[in-house]
Design a protein around this motif. Sequence first.
Motif, PDB file in Angstrom:
ATOM      1  N   MET A   9      -5.998   3.522   5.502  1.00 37.24           N
ATOM      2  CA  MET A   9      -5.889   2.475   5.878  1.00 37.24           C
ATOM      3  C   MET A   9      -6.080   0.916   4.819  1.00 37.24           C
ATOM      4  SD  MET A   9      -7.701   2.872   8.901  1.00 37.24           S
ATOM      5  CE  MET A   9      -8.750   1.641   8.729  1.00 37.24           C
ATOM      6  N   GLU A  10      -5.586   1.282   3.707  1.00 34.66           N
ATOM      7  CA  GLU A  10      -6.089   1.004   2.680  1.00 34.66           C
ATOM      8  C   GLU A  10      -4.342   0.035   2.634  1.00 34.66           C
ATOM      9  OE1 GLU A  10      -7.437   2.259  -1.670  1.00 34.66           O
ATOM     10  OE2 GLU A  10      -9.035   2.425  -0.314  1.00 34.66           O
ATOM     11  N   ARG A  11      -3.318   1.043   2.812  1.00 35.58           N
ATOM     12  CA  ARG A  11      -2.230   1.085   2.508  1.00 35.58           C
ATOM     13  C   ARG A  11      -1.790   0.757   4.254  1.00 35.58           C
ATOM     14  NH1 ARG A  11       0.714   6.793   1.599  1.00 35.58           N
ATOM     15  NH2 ARG A  11       0.085   7.133  -1.153  1.00 35.58           N
ATOM     16  N   GLY A  12      -2.312   0.774   5.521  1.00 38.15           N
ATOM     17  CA  GLY A  12      -2.376  -0.167   6.351  1.00 38.15           C
ATOM     18  C   GLY A  12      -0.685   1.036   7.324  1.00 38.15           C
ATOM     19  N   GLY A  15       1.400   7.097   4.356  1.00 34.99           N
ATOM     20  CA  GLY A  15       2.255   7.489   3.861  1.00 34.99           C
ATOM     21  C   GLY A  15       3.078   9.214   4.470  1.00 34.99           C
ATOM     22  N   ASP A  16       4.425   9.125   3.430  1.00 41.34           N
ATOM     23  CA  ASP A  16       5.184   9.839   4.020  1.00 41.34           C
ATOM     24  C   ASP A  16       4.609  11.292   3.393  1.00 41.34           C
ATOM     25  OD1 ASP A  16       7.251   8.501   5.325  1.00 41.34           O
ATOM     26  OD2 ASP A  16       8.284   8.127   3.003  1.00 41.34           O
ATOM     27  N   GLU A  17       3.301  11.106   2.827  1.00 43.91           N
ATOM     28  CA  GLU A  17       3.629  12.377   2.118  1.00 43.91           C
ATOM     29  C   GLU A  17       2.310  13.762   2.819  1.00 43.91           C
ATOM     30  OE1 GLU A  17       0.248   9.502   0.581  1.00 43.91           O
ATOM     31  OE2 GLU A  17       2.598   9.874   0.895  1.00 43.91           O
ATOM     32  N   TYR A  18       1.874  12.594   3.844  1.00 45.77           N
ATOM     33  CA  TYR A  18       0.905  13.161   5.240  1.00 45.77           C
ATOM     34  C   TYR A  18       1.608  13.378   6.306  1.00 45.77           C
ATOM     35  CZ  TYR A  18      -2.523  10.890   2.308  1.00 45.77           C
ATOM     36  OH  TYR A  18      -3.569  10.636   0.880  1.00 45.77           O
ATOM     37  N   VAL A  19       2.844  13.025   6.339  1.00 44.91           N
ATOM     38  CA  VAL A  19       3.943  13.578   7.629  1.00 44.91           C
ATOM     39  C   VAL A  19       4.578  14.773   6.947  1.00 44.91           C
ATOM     40  CG1 VAL A  19       5.487  12.865   9.245  1.00 44.91           C
ATOM     41  CG2 VAL A  19       4.409  11.501   7.897  1.00 44.91           C
ATOM     42  N   THR A  20       4.090  16.337   7.657  1.00 47.19           N
ATOM     43  CA  THR A  20       5.439  17.552   7.776  1.00 47.19           C
ATOM     44  C   THR A  20       6.979  17.423   8.441  1.00 47.19           C
ATOM     45  OG1 THR A  20       3.725  18.055   8.881  1.00 47.19           O
ATOM     46  CG2 THR A  20       3.179  18.319   6.970  1.00 47.19           C
ATOM     47  N   ARG A  25       7.332  11.993  12.497  1.00 49.11           N
ATOM     48  CA  ARG A  25       7.960  11.165  11.490  1.00 49.11           C
ATOM     49  C   ARG A  25       8.427   9.939  12.047  1.00 49.11           C
ATOM     50  NH1 ARG A  25       8.313  11.295   5.954  1.00 49.11           N
ATOM     51  NH2 ARG A  25       8.372  13.838   6.646  1.00 49.11           N
ATOM     52  N   GLU A  26       8.835  10.357  13.513  1.00 49.27           N
ATOM     53  CA  GLU A  26      10.058   9.667  14.435  1.00 49.27           C
ATOM     54  C   GLU A  26       8.610   8.988  15.190  1.00 49.27           C
ATOM     55  OE1 GLU A  26      12.590  10.655  18.536  1.00 49.27           O
ATOM     56  OE2 GLU A  26      12.807  12.198  16.736  1.00 49.27           O
ATOM     57  N   ALA A  27       7.643   9.666  15.742  1.00 53.65           N
ATOM     58  CA  ALA A  27       6.603   8.828  16.246  1.00 53.65           C
ATOM     59  C   ALA A  27       6.508   7.653  15.241  1.00 53.65           C
ATOM     60  CB  ALA A  27       5.428  10.152  16.706  1.00 53.65           C
ATOM     61  N   ILE A  28       6.163   7.679  14.471  1.00 50.02           N
ATOM     62  CA  ILE A  28       5.280   7.083  13.079  1.00 50.02           C
ATOM     63  C   ILE A  28       6.169   6.402  13.220  1.00 50.02           C
ATOM     64  CG2 ILE A  28       4.558   6.714  11.046  1.00 50.02           C
ATOM     65  CD1 ILE A  28       3.053   9.693  10.870  1.00 50.02           C
TER      66      ILE A  28
END
Length: 250
Positions: A9-12, A15-20, A25-28
């Motif tokens: 929420m702070e970043r808006g 982050g890549d570290e949360y996408v496995t 990643r493509e959806a985001i």
Amino acid sequence: MKQRIETTMERGKVGDEYVTKEEEREAIRKWTHKFTRQDHPTVIQVLLESGEDKDSSDSLIPNLIYVSRQKSTASPHHFKAGALNTLGLSFTLVYILKLRVLAIMTNSPIVLTLDCDMYSNNALTPQHALCYICDPAMDPKLGYIQFHQRFHGLNKNDIYASEIIPLFLSNPAGMDGLAGPIYVGTGCFFCRLVFFGPPSSMVVPEIPELSPDHLVDKPISSQEVLALANNVAGCNYEEDINWGSKENTK
């Protein structure tokens, strides 16, 4: 989990570290800084595909598709009814789909609607619903099977009607002889045919892919299927056609 949510929420952004997975990643990536809650294009991403993806025990797992319908400030979105008409959850265990997109991608004969903050205490709930849906004596009179909500942690002397007893207990019993109770918005197994009217006067959809007897013979991740799914998820799709007046949930 709390820390990850707060950090995101702070970043808006996520982050890549949360996408496995690359599918996630493509959806985001489809969500840009121009997106708002009231104005954004359709996003459909196949995350897991039945018949191809497996779990840690090497067992096949069901489809999992992320769908965010198009929204525009120039078109009313009709809240939950609009979301159901556009996108649902099917008994083939496709997790995030609803009626039109589901018809294009799987067209399962049974559709389950369930709010994201609700669950069933009984793992056999789908089997209980199927006992009625598959009973030849009930078909074609049966439109849906609905499980009423239960609320935890309420005082037995609650005076604020927090259990919503009239809606979930009193009214359904009273409406039993009048074509059944109203749809309360969650915990319901629908027979897909019910959205097209009674058997004697069934409404024919505008395209054959939305018909309840349409056989989906292409992979859900194929470009042809995804292109058509994106089209029917558009916020203007219902204008001047049957989906806006006859074939829908209201």
